[in-house]
Design a protein around this motif. Structure first.
Motif, PDB file in Angstrom:
ATOM      1  N   SER A   8     -14.036  -8.085  -4.132  1.00  0.00           N
ATOM      2  CA  SER A   8     -13.184  -7.103  -4.792  1.00  0.00           C
ATOM      3  C   SER A   8     -12.333  -6.369  -3.764  1.00  0.00           C
ATOM      4  O   SER A   8     -12.769  -6.133  -2.636  1.00  0.00           O
ATOM      5  N   PRO A   9     -11.106  -5.996  -4.124  1.00  0.00           N
ATOM      6  CA  PRO A   9     -10.248  -5.250  -3.204  1.00  0.00           C
ATOM      7  C   PRO A   9     -10.917  -3.991  -2.651  1.00  0.00           C
ATOM      8  O   PRO A   9     -10.778  -3.677  -1.468  1.00  0.00           O
ATOM      9  N   GLU A  10     -11.641  -3.269  -3.493  1.00  0.00           N
ATOM     10  CA  GLU A  10     -12.288  -2.032  -3.041  1.00  0.00           C
ATOM     11  C   GLU A  10     -13.320  -2.308  -1.954  1.00  0.00           C
ATOM     12  O   GLU A  10     -13.343  -1.646  -0.912  1.00  0.00           O
ATOM     13  N   ASP A  25      -2.055   5.431   1.674  1.00  0.00           N
ATOM     14  CA  ASP A  25      -1.924   5.576   3.122  1.00  0.00           C
ATOM     15  C   ASP A  25      -3.097   4.884   3.797  1.00  0.00           C
ATOM     16  O   ASP A  25      -4.101   4.565   3.149  1.00  0.00           O
ATOM     17  N   PHE A  26      -2.955   4.672   5.101  1.00  0.00           N
ATOM     18  CA  PHE A  26      -3.948   3.889   5.834  1.00  0.00           C
ATOM     19  C   PHE A  26      -4.669   4.676   6.925  1.00  0.00           C
ATOM     20  O   PHE A  26      -5.655   4.198   7.479  1.00  0.00           O
ATOM     21  N   TYR A  27      -4.179   5.860   7.228  1.00  0.00           N
ATOM     22  CA  TYR A  27      -4.761   6.621   8.335  1.00  0.00           C
ATOM     23  C   TYR A  27      -4.615   8.112   8.061  1.00  0.00           C
ATOM     24  O   TYR A  27      -3.565   8.574   7.604  1.00  0.00           O
ATOM     25  N   GLY A  46       0.825  -1.212   0.000  1.00  0.00           N
ATOM     26  CA  GLY A  46       0.000   0.000   0.000  1.00  0.00           C
ATOM     27  C   GLY A  46       0.852   1.251   0.000  1.00  0.00           C
ATOM     28  O   GLY A  46       0.613   2.199  -0.765  1.00  0.00           O
ATOM     29  N   TRP A  47       1.881   1.278   0.849  1.00  0.00           N
ATOM     30  CA  TRP A  47       2.789   2.427   0.888  1.00  0.00           C
ATOM     31  C   TRP A  47       3.650   2.490  -0.369  1.00  0.00           C
ATOM     32  O   TRP A  47       3.922   3.574  -0.887  1.00  0.00           O
ATOM     33  N   PRO A 102      -7.438   4.914  -2.654  1.00  0.00           N
ATOM     34  CA  PRO A 102      -7.350   4.361  -4.020  1.00  0.00           C
ATOM     35  C   PRO A 102      -6.029   3.671  -4.329  1.00  0.00           C
ATOM     36  O   PRO A 102      -5.995   2.652  -5.036  1.00  0.00           O
ATOM     37  N   LYS A 103      -4.927   4.199  -3.803  1.00  0.00           N
ATOM     38  CA  LYS A 103      -3.625   3.590  -4.072  1.00  0.00           C
ATOM     39  C   LYS A 103      -3.448   2.270  -3.314  1.00  0.00           C
ATOM     40  O   LYS A 103      -2.778   1.354  -3.796  1.00  0.00           O
ATOM     41  N   VAL A 104      -4.042   2.172  -2.134  1.00  0.00           N
ATOM     42  CA  VAL A 104      -3.999   0.904  -1.391  1.00  0.00           C
ATOM     43  C   VAL A 104      -4.849  -0.125  -2.127  1.00  0.00           C
ATOM     44  O   VAL A 104      -4.462  -1.296  -2.258  1.00  0.00           O
TER      45      VAL A 104
END
Length: 428
Positions: free
Chosen positions: A410-412, A220-222, A214-215, A234-236
């Protein structure tokens, strides 16, 4: 890390601990010391790490004869690994100092189980410049400091140079982009029928967590400003979709058969020549030196979609003062020494682990090209979110990854569910 509701667990432990005390049992015989000038230090390390901590204690005791630090080994295994410490705090008999995973500082500080050390650090001249940014940030919760960082890890791509030569790849040019990684992995893979004799790369093997990718993909996650988990960034989502597509391309059942049969230590597939590339931490270096010292390998930054803007993430341990310590002043003096330059140098020299102080790493590993690559990566390191539900987020991200590569959803959708579940827990 467990996904237990911490406050409920604390209540359960308090009831158990207090009931035990009422019955006259000595559950906390190794907890806080009643001897004036003696502080008790709990840790769960073994082997060379245990020896290094004991050497630090020895040096401190020699320099401070008026204070005696008593190290006590407390076994920590799997889920609930800190339950003995939590029970000791709940029962009013904690150790004075504990060696503690920085990852859990947020949840323990939230429940009031750790002693804040912001003012002590300020008076001692310890600030954000004393340690790597990620290390001090991981020991800080809601603007208050609760621990002093100790060791550190990092993550890089390990690759087998001999495999590269055999496949017609340049062993001095590891992949930088995701496209280059996929191209190299294809050339490095040897499959007969449903069986992999050699596999180039498995994104989720080793340290291939969702945090890692993800990074790397720029996500980002938070969100610090809103205080919300944003695992569905979206990038994760893009990084998880890449893993899912990779699993589909190579056949998840065949890859799983390979990874499930993979050994550890001397039988690690990277050491046995069955795996050409993997993302892993510096302890892999020790394994190679011990079991396969002639392995011709290199390390490189984790590939990104663009082939630049490389990053990594790091974790490690810290020293904390559990709530209820009877010797806070002496505990602080020991922590300050142990997590300071002298203590960290002792620990790094004896264990080979990286320090959380940049100058120590730069001096110790300046002539080691492999370790220097790790040291350089620490300047761009992320840390896991310091939140009260950090363990829940870790578990849910791991579940989402495993479901996505098996095409269960799905990932989303999976990552939106992660955000919702953890944010609901944070709001309770």
């Amino acid at each position: 890390m467990g996904g237990l509701k911490k406050k409920g667990w604390l209540s359960l432990v308090m009831v158990t601990a207090l009931s035990t005390l009422a019955a006259g049992c000595s559950l906390f015989g190794d907890g806080g010391s009643s001897d004036e000038g003696t502080i008790t230090f709990w840790h769960g390390t073994t082997d060379v790490e245990k020896e290094a901590l004991e050497e630090i204690v020895k040096k401190f005791n020699e320099k401070n004869p008026e204070t005696k630090v008593k190290p006590v080994y407390i076994a920590q295994q799997g889920e609930g690994q800190n339950e003995k410490l939590l029970a000791a705090i709940a029962g009013g008999h904690p150790p004075d100092v504990a060696y503690f995973d920085r990852f859990e500082i947020g949840s323990w500080a939230e429940q009031g189980s750790l002693t804040e050390i912001t003012e002590q650090a300020k008076k001692a001249g310890i600030d954000n410049e004393s340690y790597y940014d990620y290390a001090i940030a991981e020991a800080t919760y809601k603007g208050k400091l609760y621990g002093l960082p100790m060791d550190s890890d990092s993550r890089l791509l390990f690759y087998n140079k001999d495999h590269f030569k055999e496949a017609g790849l340049d062993p001095e040019k590891p992949p930088k982009s995701i496209a280059e990684l996929e191209k190299a992995a294809k050339k490095l893979t040897v499959k007969k029928g449903n069986r992999f004799e050699q596999i180039g790369f498995v994104p989720w093997y080793g340290q291939g967590w969702l945090y890692t990718w993800g990074w790397a993909f720029g996500g980002d996650f938070y969100d610090e400003k809103s205080g919300k988990v944003i695992a569905h960034d979206p990038k994760v989502v893009e990084s998880l979709q890449w893993m899912a597509d990779y699993a589909k391309k190579y056949g998840i059942e065949d890859v799983t058969a390979f990874t499930d049969s993979a050994g550890s230590a001397a039988e690690s597939p990277f050491l046995t020549g069955q795996l050409s590339m993997m993302v892993n931490v510096p302890t892999q270096i020790g394994g190679i030196q011990k079991y396969k010292p002639d392995l011709n390998y290199g390390v490189a930054p984790i590939p990104t979609p663009t082939g630049d803007n490389f990053t990594t993430w790091a974790g490690g341990f810290s020293f904390v003062i559990p709530k209820g310590s009877k010797h806070e002043k002496e505990a602080w003096e020991f922590m300050k020494f142990a997590a300071g330059p002298e203590g960290q140098e002792i620990y790094s020299k004896m264990t080979g682990n990286f320090a959380s102080i940049q100058s120590i790493n730069e001096e110790l590993y300046k002539d080691d090209p492999i370790k220097k690559e790790f040291v350089d990566s620490l300047l761009q390191a992320h840390h896991r979110p310091v939140i009260s539900e950090g363990s829940l987020l870790w578990n849910e991200l791991t579940k989402a990854r495993d479901l996505a590569i098996r095409e269960k959803n799905s990932p989303e959708k999976l990552l939106k569910a992660v955000s919702n579940k953890v944010n609901d827990a944070l709001n309770k």
